[in-house]
Design a protein around this motif. Structure first.
Motif, PDB file in Angstrom:
ATOM      1  N   CYS A  21       0.793  -1.229   0.000  1.00  0.00           N
ATOM      2  CA  CYS A  21       0.000   0.000   0.000  1.00  0.00           C
ATOM      3  C   CYS A  21       0.827   1.282   0.000  1.00  0.00           C
ATOM      4  CB  CYS A  21      -0.980   0.004   1.180  1.00  0.00           C
ATOM      5  SG  CYS A  21      -2.300  -1.211   0.962  1.00  0.00           S
ATOM      6  N   SER A  22       2.131   1.172  -0.230  1.00  0.00           N
ATOM      7  CA  SER A  22       2.914   2.401  -0.397  1.00  0.00           C
ATOM      8  C   SER A  22       2.554   3.023  -1.748  1.00  0.00           C
ATOM      9  CB  SER A  22       4.410   2.106  -0.317  1.00  0.00           C
ATOM     10  OG  SER A  22       4.766   1.099  -1.242  1.00  0.00           O
ATOM     11  N   ARG A  23       2.769   4.325  -1.881  1.00  0.00           N
ATOM     12  CA  ARG A  23       2.352   5.060  -3.079  1.00  0.00           C
ATOM     13  C   ARG A  23       2.925   4.439  -4.354  1.00  0.00           C
ATOM     14  NH1 ARG A  23      -0.021   9.664  -4.691  1.00  0.00           N
ATOM     15  NH2 ARG A  23       0.922  10.942  -6.329  1.00  0.00           N
ATOM     16  N   TRP A  24       2.079   4.211  -5.348  1.00  0.00           N
ATOM     17  CA  TRP A  24       2.367   3.685  -6.679  1.00  0.00           C
ATOM     18  C   TRP A  24       2.502   2.163  -6.719  1.00  0.00           C
ATOM     19  CZ3 TRP A  24       1.525   6.844 -10.546  1.00  0.00           C
ATOM     20  CH2 TRP A  24       1.760   8.218 -10.407  1.00  0.00           C
ATOM     21  N   THR A  25       2.665   1.504  -5.576  1.00  0.00           N
ATOM     22  CA  THR A  25       2.957   0.065  -5.615  1.00  0.00           C
ATOM     23  C   THR A  25       1.822  -0.728  -6.251  1.00  0.00           C
ATOM     24  OG1 THR A  25       4.397   0.226  -3.683  1.00  0.00           O
ATOM     25  CG2 THR A  25       3.542  -1.948  -4.216  1.00  0.00           C
ATOM     26  N   VAL A  26       0.582  -0.409  -5.895  1.00  0.00           N
ATOM     27  CA  VAL A  26      -0.554  -1.146  -6.462  1.00  0.00           C
ATOM     28  C   VAL A  26      -0.606  -0.968  -7.979  1.00  0.00           C
ATOM     29  CG1 VAL A  26      -3.076  -1.238  -6.545  1.00  0.00           C
ATOM     30  CG2 VAL A  26      -1.919  -1.178  -4.344  1.00  0.00           C
ATOM     31  N   ARG A  38       9.262  -5.313 -18.535  1.00  0.00           N
ATOM     32  CA  ARG A  38      10.492  -4.532 -18.626  1.00  0.00           C
ATOM     33  C   ARG A  38      10.298  -3.153 -18.009  1.00  0.00           C
ATOM     34  NH1 ARG A  38      13.279  -6.038 -24.451  1.00  0.00           N
ATOM     35  NH2 ARG A  38      13.298  -8.303 -24.119  1.00  0.00           N
ATOM     36  N   PHE A  39      11.406  -2.574 -17.584  1.00  0.00           N
ATOM     37  CA  PHE A  39      11.356  -1.288 -16.884  1.00  0.00           C
ATOM     38  C   PHE A  39      10.656  -0.228 -17.725  1.00  0.00           C
ATOM     39  CE2 PHE A  39      13.027   2.682 -15.178  1.00  0.00           C
ATOM     40  CZ  PHE A  39      12.975   2.462 -13.807  1.00  0.00           C
ATOM     41  N   ARG A  43       7.221   1.878 -17.026  1.00  0.00           N
ATOM     42  CA  ARG A  43       7.192   3.356 -17.038  1.00  0.00           C
ATOM     43  C   ARG A  43       6.054   3.881 -17.901  1.00  0.00           C
ATOM     44  NH1 ARG A  43      11.878   7.148 -18.101  1.00  0.00           N
ATOM     45  NH2 ARG A  43      10.251   8.485 -17.285  1.00  0.00           N
ATOM     46  N   ARG A  44       5.788   3.219 -19.013  1.00  0.00           N
ATOM     47  CA  ARG A  44       4.710   3.683 -19.890  1.00  0.00           C
ATOM     48  C   ARG A  44       3.346   3.471 -19.233  1.00  0.00           C
ATOM     49  NH1 ARG A  44       5.988   2.735 -26.236  1.00  0.00           N
ATOM     50  NH2 ARG A  44       4.512   4.460 -26.348  1.00  0.00           N
ATOM     51  N   GLY A  45       3.243   2.475 -18.373  1.00  0.00           N
ATOM     52  CA  GLY A  45       1.987   2.227 -17.675  1.00  0.00           C
ATOM     53  C   GLY A  45       1.767   3.131 -16.480  1.00  0.00           C
ATOM     54  N   ALA A  52      13.326   6.876 -10.686  1.00  0.00           N
ATOM     55  CA  ALA A  52      13.999   6.531  -9.433  1.00  0.00           C
ATOM     56  C   ALA A  52      13.054   5.849  -8.465  1.00  0.00           C
ATOM     57  CB  ALA A  52      14.588   7.790  -8.795  1.00  0.00           C
ATOM     58  N   LEU A  53      11.825   6.360  -8.373  1.00  0.00           N
ATOM     59  CA  LEU A  53      10.851   5.762  -7.458  1.00  0.00           C
ATOM     60  C   LEU A  53      10.410   4.391  -7.959  1.00  0.00           C
ATOM     61  CD1 LEU A  53       9.212   5.941  -4.901  1.00  0.00           C
ATOM     62  CD2 LEU A  53       7.466   7.228  -6.152  1.00  0.00           C
ATOM     63  N   LEU A  54      10.249   4.235  -9.282  1.00  0.00           N
ATOM     64  CA  LEU A  54       9.890   2.930  -9.829  1.00  0.00           C
ATOM     65  C   LEU A  54      10.972   1.907  -9.494  1.00  0.00           C
ATOM     66  CD1 LEU A  54       8.258   0.967 -11.523  1.00  0.00           C
ATOM     67  CD2 LEU A  54       9.298   1.968 -13.581  1.00  0.00           C
ATOM     68  N   SER A  55      12.233   2.290  -9.668  1.00  0.00           N
ATOM     69  CA  SER A  55      13.335   1.386  -9.343  1.00  0.00           C
ATOM     70  C   SER A  55      13.309   1.001  -7.866  1.00  0.00           C
ATOM     71  CB  SER A  55      14.663   2.063  -9.696  1.00  0.00           C
ATOM     72  OG  SER A  55      15.747   1.224  -9.407  1.00  0.00           O
TER      73      SER A  55
END
Length: 230
Positions: A21-26, A38-39, A43-45, A52-55
């Motif tokens: 439930c951290s931001r963006w995880t869902v 793939r990374f 990112r496109r989704g 940096a946050l996605l990584s």
């Protein structure tokens, strides 16, 4: 002393919430369940999420045993859901179905994003109703700035490519209309026929491709969920 970010409860709901439930995880999990590995696909989704946050989120999910980072073709890392990650599918999709049923549609239609809409259309497009040749479909959103106004879907066999630059192929169908109208169609808030009959969306080009648009157009997986009033 309580660990930072911890609810400090032994309840499984609390412990699971600390992981997902951290931001963006869902939303990252939603993308992976939809097939992104793939990374750059991820990112496109989630185009408004910083790289940096996605990584960071991917590393957290990997540490939790929800995602595995594996070597892919040409040395490109692929992120795959583990059995624990796949077990989240009914939970993530359940949130989506709940949102489709109960969240007021006009609130959703305030959050318009052409890159996300076109990426989702590309992912859910069904090539089977289209002619057995390369088909190029141009989407134009007249109200948007020039650098976000034009998008192309190129369908060849079972493959679908999304281009923001003119791919140079002859266009079979031009779809012209406001982003709000096409987003409403994709979400199942309004039908394509309603938008065409209301004059908000116009189809120009190959009549066969235009006629079958309701069949090939990629809608949200939640589009057919009946809406309810809270």
């Amino acid at each position: 002393m309580e660990e930072r970010g911890s609810y400090g409860q032994f309840c499984p709901v609390a412990m699971a919430a600390e992981l997902i439930c951290s931001r963006w995880t869902v939303l990252v999990l939603r993308e992976m369940l939809a097939g992104s590995t793939r990374f750059n696909e991820l990112r496109r989704g989630v185009p408004r999420m910083s790289p940096a946050l996605l990584s960071k989120r991917l590393k957290e999910l990997e540490a939790a045993g929800i995602v595995a980072a594996l070597p892919g073709p040409r040395g490109v890392t692929e992120y795959r859901l583990t059995p624990a990650g796949q077990d989240l599918k009914p939970i993530i999709f359940g949130i989506g179905f709940w949102g489709q049923r109960w969240v007021e549609s006009q609130l959703s239609l305030k959050n318009l994003d052409p890159s996300l809409l076109m990426w989702d259309m590309r992912r859910n497009l069904d090539p089977r109703p289209l002619p057995p040749r390369r088909v190029t479909i141009h989407f134009e959103y007249p109200e948007l700035p020039a650098n976000r106004r034009h998008w192309w879907l190129v369908v060849e066999g079972s493959g679908v490519d999304l281009c923001q630059q003119d791919p140079g192929f002859e266009v079979d169908l031009n779809v012209v209309g406001p982003l709000r109208s096409l987003t409403a169609v994709w979400m199942g808030v309004r039908s394509l026929r309603q938008e065409l009959e209301g004059g908000r969306v116009e189809l120009l080009g190959d009549r066969e491709v235009a006629r079958s648009m309701e069949q090939w157009l990629g809608l949200s997986p939640f589009a057919r969920e009946p809406r309810k009033v809270a």
